[in-house]
Motif scaffolding. Structure first.
Motif, PDB file in Angstrom:
ATOM      1  N   HIS A 148       0.809  -1.228   0.000  1.00 15.23           N
ATOM      2  CA  HIS A 148       0.000   0.000   0.000  1.00 15.23           C
ATOM      3  C   HIS A 148       0.846   1.283   0.000  1.00 15.23           C
ATOM      4  CE1 HIS A 148      -3.633   2.340   0.961  1.00 15.23           C
ATOM      5  NE2 HIS A 148      -2.915   2.981   1.860  1.00 15.23           N
ATOM      6  N   ASP A 197      -6.592   7.282   0.185  1.00 15.63           N
ATOM      7  CA  ASP A 197      -6.599   5.945  -0.416  1.00 15.63           C
ATOM      8  C   ASP A 197      -7.426   5.902  -1.703  1.00 15.63           C
ATOM      9  OD1 ASP A 197      -4.988   5.108   1.579  1.00 15.63           O
ATOM     10  OD2 ASP A 197      -6.558   4.115   2.746  1.00 15.63           O
ATOM     11  N   HIS A 224       1.008   4.644  -2.502  1.00 15.17           N
ATOM     12  CA  HIS A 224       0.912   6.082  -2.197  1.00 15.17           C
ATOM     13  C   HIS A 224       2.027   6.853  -2.907  1.00 15.17           C
ATOM     14  CE1 HIS A 224      -2.413   6.747   0.486  1.00 15.17           C
ATOM     15  NE2 HIS A 224      -2.063   5.750   1.281  1.00 15.17           N
TER      16      HIS A 224
HETATM   17 ZN    ZN Z   1      -3.277   4.858   2.618  1.00 14.36          ZN
END
Ligand code: ZN
Ligand code: KG4
Length: 340
Positions: free
Chosen positions: A111, A302, A115
């Motif tokens: 993850h 997100d 980003h």
């Molecule tokens: Zn995040």
């Protein structure tokens, strides 16, 4: 090359299609934030249930918006770590099923690397190597991006992430979840000089940081005021906190740039949407003549576009997974990851 990205690590169910690494064809996000707001934070089981309900329709919409079918894809990328385990498992198992059914490669994405990759979607001139300040709800670190799929952590928080500090302080000040953006809004009308807050020093590495002492100081000041009948000026507390966090992060980044010699700096993660941090990083970079890259606000939080983008680079580097791919809440330190 068309890659589908799937993201379900926290309270956003998201799917996106990206062409040739950086061309955004579609991006769909079903946010559960309003539902979790009444509990003051994310309720993990509720998040998993909502992912279960939404993931198929979100993915179908991402394919339809991109005007393609699953047959047209070259791979299916999915966030497999870090995050809420029950939430991650929904995305991982969905992606596995889809990859198996469509006969497409499955691509695991960390993850945090997603980003960082959000920047490539909007800054075509940004290329590794560079220095990246990663600031999200669960992570705060300075990362050396040596290549699209190679990363080295130079410094990290010893305790809370900057986002966690914002969220907890927002809660004690009476602002609703998600707190970071509320602190940002409130700070616009506050006076950042009103409250003197501590800047915790970390022994050992001067590129590491710590936010739990700062968080506790704000919580204690609010509780103490309640006990003695004083009033806390919430917008000014928000402004003081935002300035302190922004200064700490900017100073650490400045030091990391000086130590490593990097003159290209990027920011990534939900907290990189913070207006005080963006302004302070801009001032510092301008003063030194550094190039600064930040994702637009729409790509700070997100989303699956960043997962599809990083997934594309992983795929090109041969980072794929088989049907035994699992999800991990944490413990997969970035340096240990194949793609990190
Ligand atoms: Zn995040
Ligand atoms: O990257 P992200 O969306 O999720 C994680 O991977 O953790 O980051 C969420 C964090 C939360 O702590 C949220 O309060 C914070 O980003 N955040 C902000 C702002 N927008 C989101 N913090 C400060 N100022 C903002 N404008």
């Amino acid at each position: 090359m068309l890659i589908l990205g799937i993201e379900s690590s926290c309270d956003e169910t998201a799917a996106s299609v990206v062409k040739d690494c950086t061309e955004l064809k579609s991006s769909v996000i079903a946010s559960q934030a309003m539902e979790h707001q009444k509990y003051g934070g994310v309720v993990p089981e509720l998040a998993s249930r909502r992912h279960c309900e939404n993931i198929l329709s979100v993915t179908e919409k991402a394919l339809a918006d991109a005007n393609i079918t699953a047959d047209d894809l070259d791979g299916i990328a999915v966030t497999y770590t870090p995050g809420l385990i029950g939430a991650l498992l929904v995305g991982v198992n969905f992606a596995k099923g889809m990859a198996f059914a469509a006969g497409k490669p499955l691509i695991p994405v960390h993850h945090i690397t997603g980003h960082i990759a959000a920047n490539y979607l909007v800054h075509p001139e940004l290329r590794p190597p560079y220095l990246c300040l990663v600031v999200s709800g669960g992570h705060t670190m300075l990362v050396e991006v040596t290549d699209y799929t190679k990363f080295r952590i130079l410094g990290t928080t010893r305790d809370d992430a900057a986002g966690e500090c914002f969220d907890k302080c927002a809660r004690v000040l009476g602002y609703p979840y998600p707190g970071g953006v509320q602190i940002d809004k409130a700070a616009q009308t506050g006076d950042a000089g009103t409250y003197q807050l501590p800047r915790p020093r970390v022994a050992g590495s001067d590129l590491d940081c710590s936010f739990s002492g700062l968080k506790t100081a704000v919580i204690n000041m609010v509780h103490h005021a309640a006990q003695t009948g004083e009033t806390i000026d919430a917008p000014s507390m928000a402004a003081s906190l935002q300035r302190t966090v922004a200064e700490i992060l900017t100073e650490k980044t400045e030091l990391a740039a000086r130590k490593t010699g990097y003159t290209t700096i990027a920011m990534a993660g939900g907290v990189s949407a913070n207006s005080g941090l963006r302004a302070s990083m801009q001032r510092m970079c301008q003063a030194h003549g550094y190039r600064l890259y930040m994702p637009p606000l729409s790509l700070c939080g997100d989303n699956a576009a960043m997962i599809a983008c990083q997934g594309s680079y992983n795929f090109l580097a041969g980072i794929t997974a088989d049907e035994s791919l699992n999800a991990y809440a944490s413990g997969t330190a970035i340096g240990e990851m194949k793609e990190m």
